[in-house]
Structures are given as C-alpha cells and as structure tokens.
Design a protein around this motif. Structure first.
Motif, mmCIF file in Angstrom:
data_model
loop_
_atom_site.group_PDB
_atom_site.id
_atom_site.type_symbol
_atom_site.label_atom_id
_atom_site.label_comp_id
_atom_site.label_asym_id
_atom_site.label_seq_id
_atom_site.Cartn_x
_atom_site.Cartn_y
_atom_site.Cartn_z
ATOM 1 N N MET A 111 0.830 -1.180 0.000
ATOM 2 C CA MET A 111 0.000 0.000 0.000
ATOM 3 C C MET A 111 0.879 1.251 0.000
ATOM 4 N N ILE A 112 0.425 2.266 -0.707
ATOM 5 C CA ILE A 112 1.087 3.564 -0.692
ATOM 6 C C ILE A 112 0.469 4.370 0.443
ATOM 7 N N CYS A 113 1.335 4.928 1.285
ATOM 8 C CA CYS A 113 0.884 5.790 2.377
ATOM 9 C C CYS A 113 1.305 7.218 2.058
ATOM 10 N N ALA A 114 0.341 8.107 2.008
ATOM 11 C CA ALA A 114 0.588 9.518 1.716
ATOM 12 C C ALA A 114 0.193 10.323 2.945
ATOM 13 N N ASP A 115 1.192 10.812 3.659
ATOM 14 C CA ASP A 115 0.964 11.614 4.854
ATOM 15 C C ASP A 115 1.254 13.074 4.526
ATOM 16 N N PHE A 116 0.296 13.929 4.805
ATOM 17 C CA PHE A 116 0.452 15.362 4.568
ATOM 18 C C PHE A 116 0.515 16.059 5.915
ATOM 19 N N PHE A 117 1.338 17.109 5.982
ATOM 20 C CA PHE A 117 1.563 17.821 7.231
ATOM 21 C C PHE A 117 0.941 19.210 7.160
ATOM 22 N N ARG A 118 0.222 19.571 8.224
ATOM 23 C CA ARG A 118 -0.493 20.838 8.300
ATOM 24 C C ARG A 118 0.018 21.608 9.526
ATOM 25 N N ASN A 119 0.194 22.922 9.382
ATOM 26 C CA ASN A 119 0.667 23.719 10.513
ATOM 27 C C ASN A 119 -0.504 24.251 11.338
ATOM 28 N N GLU A 120 -0.185 25.040 12.363
ATOM 29 C CA GLU A 120 -1.214 25.554 13.276
ATOM 30 C C GLU A 120 -2.149 26.551 12.608
ATOM 31 N N TYR A 157 -6.417 11.885 -3.260
ATOM 32 C CA TYR A 157 -7.742 11.445 -2.800
ATOM 33 C C TYR A 157 -8.515 10.797 -3.954
ATOM 34 N N PHE A 158 -8.466 11.411 -5.130
ATOM 35 C CA PHE A 158 -9.147 10.841 -6.298
ATOM 36 C C PHE A 158 -8.531 9.502 -6.710
ATOM 37 N N LEU A 159 -7.192 9.429 -6.691
ATOM 38 C CA LEU A 159 -6.538 8.165 -7.028
ATOM 39 C C LEU A 159 -6.871 7.079 -6.006
ATOM 40 N N ALA A 160 -6.981 7.449 -4.731
ATOM 41 C CA ALA A 160 -7.333 6.474 -3.695
ATOM 42 C C ALA A 160 -8.729 5.908 -3.934
ATOM 43 N N GLU A 161 -9.631 6.718 -4.450
ATOM 44 C CA GLU A 161 -10.968 6.221 -4.806
ATOM 45 C C GLU A 161 -10.892 5.281 -6.007
ATOM 46 N N GLU A 162 -10.094 5.663 -6.993
ATOM 47 C CA GLU A 162 -9.976 4.859 -8.216
ATOM 48 C C GLU A 162 -9.292 3.523 -7.946
ATOM 49 N N PHE A 163 -8.267 3.527 -7.107
ATOM 50 C CA PHE A 163 -7.510 2.318 -6.788
ATOM 51 C C PHE A 163 -7.781 1.935 -5.335
ATOM 52 N N SER A 164 -8.995 1.539 -5.079
ATOM 53 C CA SER A 164 -9.459 1.250 -3.716
ATOM 54 C C SER A 164 -8.549 0.258 -2.992
ATOM 55 N N GLY A 165 -8.167 0.624 -1.765
ATOM 56 C CA GLY A 165 -7.336 -0.246 -0.944
ATOM 57 C C GLY A 165 -5.858 -0.210 -1.262
ATOM 58 N N ARG A 166 -5.439 0.636 -2.197
ATOM 59 C CA ARG A 166 -4.029 0.698 -2.617
ATOM 60 C C ARG A 166 -3.311 1.950 -2.140
ATOM 61 N N ILE A 167 -4.085 3.001 -1.794
ATOM 62 C CA ILE A 167 -3.504 4.274 -1.376
ATOM 63 C C ILE A 167 -4.222 4.740 -0.121
ATOM 64 N N LYS A 168 -3.447 5.087 0.894
ATOM 65 C CA LYS A 168 -4.015 5.637 2.126
ATOM 66 C C LYS A 168 -3.513 7.057 2.284
ATOM 67 N N CYS A 218 -0.989 2.318 -10.879
ATOM 68 C CA CYS A 218 -1.279 3.031 -9.633
ATOM 69 C C CYS A 218 -0.003 3.678 -9.099
ATOM 70 N N CYS A 219 1.065 2.901 -8.994
ATOM 71 C CA CYS A 219 2.354 3.444 -8.542
ATOM 72 C C CYS A 219 2.845 4.541 -9.488
ATOM 73 N N ALA A 220 2.708 4.312 -10.767
ATOM 74 C CA ALA A 220 3.167 5.298 -11.746
ATOM 75 C C ALA A 220 2.378 6.600 -11.626
ATOM 76 N N SER A 221 1.087 6.504 -11.389
ATOM 77 C CA SER A 221 0.243 7.697 -11.240
ATOM 78 C C SER A 221 0.665 8.512 -10.033
ATOM 79 N N VAL A 222 0.877 7.833 -8.915
ATOM 80 C CA VAL A 222 1.288 8.528 -7.694
ATOM 81 C C VAL A 222 2.682 9.112 -7.865
#
Length: 106
Positions: free
Chosen positions: A1-10, A89-100, A33-37
């Motif tokens: 699975m690809i894990c995409a963590d985004f960081f947000r400030n205060e 987010y759109f790719l995670a919908e398209e490739f269900s269970g492959r991108i978090k 899927c990997c190539a798209s990401v």
C-alpha cells in the motif's frame, strides 16, 4: 500500500508530505497506480522547488519521498501541496485499498 501523509501547521496550511510504499496493483513496471502517484509527486516537488522557487527540504530514498517547506506560511506552497492531496484522494478512490491518504498536524 502507498501511504501519503500530509503535514499541516497551526494555521491550517499544508507544509509538506511524506509518500512511502508500493501499491501492489500490478507487476513491477506495469503498476499504473504506482506510476500515477509517482508522477504526481514528482510534478509537485519539481513545481514547488523549480518553477515557483519555493525553498523546501526534499529527501528521496528507496520507496520514500519527503518534502517540507522551509517557510511554513507559503501560500503558493500550500496550494501546490493541496493540489497533490486532492489528486491523491481521487486516485485512492480509483484504486481502492491501494492508497491511504492522511493529513496530520505538524
């Protein structure tokens, strides 16, 4: 699975991301899927650092890329990273269970 963590400030601005893993959608070299990401992440990183000349710390390792804006109040950087977040987010919908995708406080 690809894990995409985004960081947000205060101030609720996106200030970076960390992308790790593999989708496992298809065999190596055929995994769209990997190539798209990968393509979206590299486009974002290059647009931030090369096109907009926004200072950022970028680290690329095996199965991992991390980008953190040096100035966490950059409106342009926030918008560029938001574009990647939205796209993933759109790719995670398209490739269900492959991108978090997650957004974390910095």
């Amino acid at each position: 699975m690809i894990c995409a963590d985004f960081f947000r400030n205060e101030h609720d601005r996106l200030v970076g991301f960390r992308i790790t893993g593999h989708a496992g959608y298809a065999d190596y070299g055929e995994d769209v899927c990997c190539a798209s990401v990968s393509s979206a992440v590299m486009l974002t990183a290059n647009t931030v650092t090369e096109a907009f000349k926004i200072k950022a710390d970028v680290a690329v390792e095996e199965n991992e890329i991390i980008l953190r804006l040096e100035n966490d109040s950059s409106e342009e950087g926030d918008k560029l990273i938001l574009g990647l977040l939205t796209h993933l987010y759109f790719l995670a919908e398209e490739f269900s269970g492959r991108i978090k995708v997650t957004v974390r406080d910095n």
